[in-house]
Write a protein that holds these residues in place. Sequence first.
Motif, PDB file in Angstrom:
ATOM      1  N   ALA A  85      35.801  44.308  23.436  1.00  0.00           N
ATOM      2  CA  ALA A  85      36.678  43.337  23.993  1.00  0.00           C
ATOM      3  C   ALA A  85      36.853  43.866  25.353  1.00  0.00           C
ATOM      4  N   SER A  86      37.122  44.924  25.701  1.00  0.00           N
ATOM      5  CA  SER A  86      37.367  45.400  26.977  1.00  0.00           C
ATOM      6  C   SER A  86      36.119  45.072  27.966  1.00  0.00           C
ATOM      7  N   LYS A  87      34.949  45.195  27.517  1.00  0.00           N
ATOM      8  CA  LYS A  87      33.611  44.889  28.152  1.00  0.00           C
ATOM      9  C   LYS A  87      33.508  43.275  28.459  1.00  0.00           C
ATOM     10  N   SER A  88      34.079  42.601  27.547  1.00  0.00           N
ATOM     11  CA  SER A  88      34.245  41.103  27.400  1.00  0.00           C
ATOM     12  C   SER A  88      35.148  40.696  28.508  1.00  0.00           C
ATOM     13  N   LEU A  89      36.297  41.454  28.432  1.00  0.00           N
ATOM     14  CA  LEU A  89      37.323  41.139  29.524  1.00  0.00           C
ATOM     15  C   LEU A  89      36.700  41.429  30.942  1.00  0.00           C
ATOM     16  N   ASP A  90      36.228  42.363  31.163  1.00  0.00           N
ATOM     17  CA  ASP A  90      35.708  42.819  32.434  1.00  0.00           C
ATOM     18  C   ASP A  90      34.760  41.871  33.041  1.00  0.00           C
ATOM     19  N   GLU A  91      33.753  41.130  31.971  1.00  0.00           N
ATOM     20  CA  GLU A  91      32.880  40.363  32.386  1.00  0.00           C
ATOM     21  C   GLU A  91      33.703  38.980  32.847  1.00  0.00           C
ATOM     22  N   GLN A  92      34.426  38.396  31.981  1.00  0.00           N
ATOM     23  CA  GLN A  92      35.375  37.492  32.228  1.00  0.00           C
ATOM     24  C   GLN A  92      36.111  37.237  33.441  1.00  0.00           C
ATOM     25  N   GLN A  93      36.777  38.540  33.886  1.00  0.00           N
ATOM     26  CA  GLN A  93      37.368  38.663  35.027  1.00  0.00           C
ATOM     27  C   GLN A  93      36.362  38.617  36.053  1.00  0.00           C
ATOM     28  N   SER A  94      35.323  39.149  36.188  1.00  0.00           N
ATOM     29  CA  SER A  94      34.260  39.277  37.090  1.00  0.00           C
ATOM     30  C   SER A  94      33.820  37.616  37.527  1.00  0.00           C
ATOM     31  N   MET A  95      33.841  36.869  36.181  1.00  0.00           N
ATOM     32  CA  MET A  95      33.183  35.677  36.429  1.00  0.00           C
ATOM     33  C   MET A  95      34.227  34.546  36.976  1.00  0.00           C
ATOM     34  N   ASN A  96      35.487  34.990  36.605  1.00  0.00           N
ATOM     35  CA  ASN A  96      36.727  34.517  37.287  1.00  0.00           C
ATOM     36  C   ASN A  96      36.768  34.361  38.703  1.00  0.00           C
ATOM     37  N   ILE A  97      36.495  35.798  39.206  1.00  0.00           N
ATOM     38  CA  ILE A  97      36.602  36.074  40.662  1.00  0.00           C
ATOM     39  C   ILE A  97      35.520  35.243  41.351  1.00  0.00           C
ATOM     40  N   GLN A  98      34.098  35.205  40.831  1.00  0.00           N
ATOM     41  CA  GLN A  98      33.203  34.646  41.455  1.00  0.00           C
ATOM     42  C   GLN A  98      33.435  33.030  41.526  1.00  0.00           C
ATOM     43  N   LEU A  99      33.859  32.582  40.313  1.00  0.00           N
ATOM     44  CA  LEU A  99      34.232  31.013  40.327  1.00  0.00           C
ATOM     45  C   LEU A  99      35.377  30.585  41.492  1.00  0.00           C
ATOM     46  N   SER A 100      36.373  31.614  41.416  1.00  0.00           N
ATOM     47  CA  SER A 100      37.453  31.418  42.402  1.00  0.00           C
ATOM     48  C   SER A 100      36.849  31.337  44.018  1.00  0.00           C
ATOM     49  N   LYS A 102      33.715  30.695  44.629  1.00  0.00           N
ATOM     50  CA  LYS A 102      33.022  29.725  44.797  1.00  0.00           C
ATOM     51  C   LYS A 102      33.906  28.228  45.200  1.00  0.00           C
ATOM     52  N   LEU A 103      34.987  28.185  44.357  1.00  0.00           N
ATOM     53  CA  LEU A 103      35.903  26.953  44.614  1.00  0.00           C
ATOM     54  C   LEU A 103      36.487  27.072  45.912  1.00  0.00           C
ATOM     55  N   GLU A 104      36.880  28.304  46.400  1.00  0.00           N
ATOM     56  CA  GLU A 104      37.600  28.549  47.497  1.00  0.00           C
ATOM     57  C   GLU A 104      36.737  27.949  48.817  1.00  0.00           C
ATOM     58  N   ASN A 105      35.385  28.596  48.707  1.00  0.00           N
ATOM     59  CA  ASN A 105      34.326  28.054  49.677  1.00  0.00           C
ATOM     60  C   ASN A 105      34.047  26.721  49.848  1.00  0.00           C
ATOM     61  N   GLU A 106      34.084  26.033  48.473  1.00  0.00           N
ATOM     62  CA  GLU A 106      33.628  24.631  48.569  1.00  0.00           C
ATOM     63  C   GLU A 106      34.910  23.787  48.970  1.00  0.00           C
ATOM     64  N   TYR A 107      36.104  23.973  48.611  1.00  0.00           N
ATOM     65  CA  TYR A 107      37.254  23.225  48.882  1.00  0.00           C
ATOM     66  C   TYR A 107      38.212  23.757  50.014  1.00  0.00           C
ATOM     67  N   SER A 108      37.463  24.491  50.899  1.00  0.00           N
ATOM     68  CA  SER A 108      38.364  25.025  51.835  1.00  0.00           C
ATOM     69  C   SER A 108      38.801  23.751  52.801  1.00  0.00           C
ATOM     70  N   LEU A 109      40.051  23.941  53.528  1.00  0.00           N
ATOM     71  CA  LEU A 109      40.315  23.035  54.574  1.00  0.00           C
ATOM     72  C   LEU A 109      39.456  22.650  55.504  1.00  0.00           C
ATOM     73  N   ARG A 110      38.486  23.379  55.923  1.00  0.00           N
ATOM     74  CA  ARG A 110      37.767  23.247  56.747  1.00  0.00           C
ATOM     75  C   ARG A 110      36.466  22.312  56.126  1.00  0.00           C
ATOM     76  N   THR A 111      36.340  22.560  54.939  1.00  0.00           N
ATOM     77  CA  THR A 111      35.255  21.658  54.314  1.00  0.00           C
ATOM     78  C   THR A 111      35.524  20.380  53.983  1.00  0.00           C
ATOM     79  N   VAL A 112      36.875  20.302  53.728  1.00  0.00           N
ATOM     80  CA  VAL A 112      37.584  18.931  53.409  1.00  0.00           C
ATOM     81  C   VAL A 112      37.623  18.247  54.497  1.00  0.00           C
TER      82      VAL A 112
END
Length: 165
Positions: A85-100, A102-112
């Motif tokens: 469960a700890s390993k899965s949690l670490d993987e999910q947190q890493s994926m969350n950081i990556q997606l955040s 990516k989302l921040e880069n795609e929808y930044s104020l400059r991009t919009v």
Amino acid sequence: MAENKNTAYDFSLFEPSVKELQDSKKKDNIIKISEEQLQHNRRKKYNPLTVLVSVFCSFVVLAVVGTMVYSQARLTELTAQITAASKSLDEQQSMNIQLSMKLENEYSLRTVEDYAKNELGMKTTEAHQIDYISLSEGDRAEIRQNVKERNLLDKIGDTISDLFS
């Protein structure tokens, strides 16, 4: 038992005395028993209470050891589950950081802003386009409600709720 005093050695000292000969005749009272009785006498006799106590103690020791083994096995299983469960949690947190990111880069104020200017043809607001609204009179809200006639049960329920509140 001849007494011969002329010899260098007195062998009469090694011969059995009269008393010893009489004692040896008395010791011939040998009891003969059968082989079955001999085996019966040789068997060890156990006290039933001792046997019962030792069996009970054996069961208690076996139960304690079994409980310890079971608890250690369960502890090992739970530790493995926690690790997974700890390993899965670490993987999910890493994926969350990556997606955040990516989302921040795609929808930044400059991009919009670039998308709005280039794709939609929009322009930034100018000073003469801004209108200020003043609310000096204050806000006022009116609620219109259709008043329906209350029946007797509603009035009784209101009276009871007013008593308890």
